[in-house]
Design an enzyme around this catalytic site. Structure first.
Site, PDB file in Angstrom:
ATOM      1  CB  SER A   1     -44.755  22.261  24.812  1.00  0.00           C
ATOM      2  OG  SER A   1     -43.432  22.118  25.288  1.00  0.00           O
TER       3      SER A   1
ATOM      4  CG  HIS B   1     -40.399  21.451  27.442  1.00  0.00           C
ATOM      5  ND1 HIS B   1     -39.235  21.230  28.141  1.00  0.00           N
ATOM      6  CD2 HIS B   1     -40.031  22.089  26.296  1.00  0.00           C
ATOM      7  CE1 HIS B   1     -38.200  21.710  27.468  1.00  0.00           C
ATOM      8  NE2 HIS B   1     -38.675  22.235  26.331  1.00  0.00           N
TER       9      HIS B   1
ATOM     10  CG  ASP C   1     -35.202  23.270  26.510  1.00  0.00           C
ATOM     11  OD1 ASP C   1     -35.344  22.362  25.673  1.00  0.00           O
ATOM     12  OD2 ASP C   1     -35.972  24.242  26.610  1.00  0.00           O
TER      13      ASP C   1
ATOM     14  CD  GLU D   1     -36.233  24.734  20.382  1.00  0.00           C
ATOM     15  OE1 GLU D   1     -36.318  23.822  21.238  1.00  0.00           O
ATOM     16  OE2 GLU D   1     -37.058  25.645  20.263  1.00  0.00           O
TER      17      GLU D   1
ATOM     18  CG  HIS E   1     -36.237  20.466  22.627  1.00  0.00           C
ATOM     19  ND1 HIS E   1     -37.257  21.237  23.154  1.00  0.00           N
ATOM     20  CD2 HIS E   1     -36.808  19.258  22.337  1.00  0.00           C
ATOM     21  CE1 HIS E   1     -38.375  20.537  23.179  1.00  0.00           C
ATOM     22  NE2 HIS E   1     -38.117  19.326  22.696  1.00  0.00           N
TER      23      HIS E   1
END
Length: 342
Positions: A159, A161, A168, A216, A219
């Site tokens: 990820s 992240h 996000d 997305e 994102h």
């Protein structure tokens, strides 16, 4: 009466030495310029197709944050945790969670511009650790099944992240992430302006075949203003650009590449690693193939320049100029001696 031979004046000596000095200065300049020019940067080259694997990404140092690639193939591993995490609120956005401190200045500038536009930003989900991503992904697998989950959620270690560079975003009043966010006022402003502040949408619309994930619009990953501008102008996604220019690991063997450029060979069929499940069919009926371009090592751009006598062109030019200067100096002295005898 024999003529008295006069010694050359200082001015004439300077004049005769002048061409030699000028050539030497020019030669020195030619030596300095190539040394100060940056080396070309080139990554693995062609984009690998979507295939699930667990290869440690290269580069992945904390200082390599802008060019570290994570995707279906490449992983940060379980121990990757940025050392400089701070609250997103330091960047002027509402919500909670952490991001790397190095994003704060540009996050604050982007948040201020968004507020001025009447579309303030809220952080819905920023940094997630390996353990948090594992829990999240396993929840999606239980709810949607593994093959579906991998199309919209990253496996732990894969990820963006986990880099601490990704948020996000939602708008004030939003109660969750929505697929039509890009057509809202806040989402539309982000899609148009975020790159100016170093933030890019990682998974744009109609790009599932190259990003491997569903669209997305919320994102965004921070790569810094300079790199964001280059990626934006190229028309490529982050994944495409990093594979082409910075990612330095063989996507089949997992071996780090020893040089800065490779050339693809004929694609080969690569099976998923025994440690992972077979790849899933992404949405929008875009099924990535199992073919993968296998790289073969070749000379990088810096070494492709022609050489003479085994030397780089600048050195050949320098030697040639010095030779001409020496010939000119000898000829000048010879003429002066003959004129002194006349």
């Amino acid at each position: 009466m024999p003529l008295l031979r006069r010694r050359p004046s200082v001015a004439s000596r300077r004049q005769s030495i002048g061409p030699f000095v000028a050539a030497a200065v020019l030669a020195a300049g030619l030596l300095v310029v190539p040394a100060s020019a940056p080396s070309p940067v080139a990554g693995i080259g062609p984009l690998p197709t979507c295939r699930l694997a667990d290869i440690l990404t290269v580069p992945r140092g904390y200082d390599d944050w802008a060019t570290t690639q994570v995707d279906w193939i490449l992983s940060l591993g379980p121990d990757y945790k940025p050392p400089d995490l701070v609250s997103v609120r330091d960047g002027g956005v509402a919500g909670g969670g952490l991001v790397r401190k190095l994003v704060i200045a540009d996050l604050k500038a982007m948040a201020a511009a968004a507020r001025k536009n009447g579309t303030p930003l809220v952080s819905w989900s920023p940094y997630r650790s390996y353990g948090q991503q594992k829990t999240l992904f396993e929840g999606y697998v239980r709810g949607s099944g593994y093959d579906r989950a991998v199309t919209f959620s990253a496996r732990p270690g894969h990820s963006e992240h986990q880099l601490g560079l990704t948020i996000d975003f939602v708008a004030v009043g939003d109660h969750g992430l929505t697929t039509n966010w890009e057509v809202t006022r806040t989402g539309a402003w982000m899609a148009k302006n975020a790159w100016k502040y170093g933030w890019l949408m990682s998974y744009p619309k109609a790009k599932t075949d190259v990003t491997c994930y569903s669209y997305e619009p919320w994102h965004y990953r921070y790569v810094g203003r300079d790199l964001a501008a280059k990626i934006h102008d190229s028309g490529l996604t982050i994944r495409e650009y990093l594979w082409a220019n910075y990612t330095m690991v063989d996507p089949v063997t997992g071996s780090p590449l020893p040089i800065a450029s490779v050339t693809p060979t004929t694609p080969v069929n690569a099976s998923p690693s025994p440690a992972v499940r077979p790849s899933a069919v992404p949405p929008d009926s875009a099924k990535p193939s199992s073919g993968l371009s296998s790289p073969s090592t070749t000379s990088g751009p810096a070494s492709e320049a022609a050489t003479l006598f085994g030397l780089d062109p600048p050195l050949v030019i320098v030697g040639f100029l010095l030779l001409l200067a020496a010939i000119g100096l000898v000829a000048s002295l010879g003429l002066r001696r003959r004129s002194g005898r006349g």
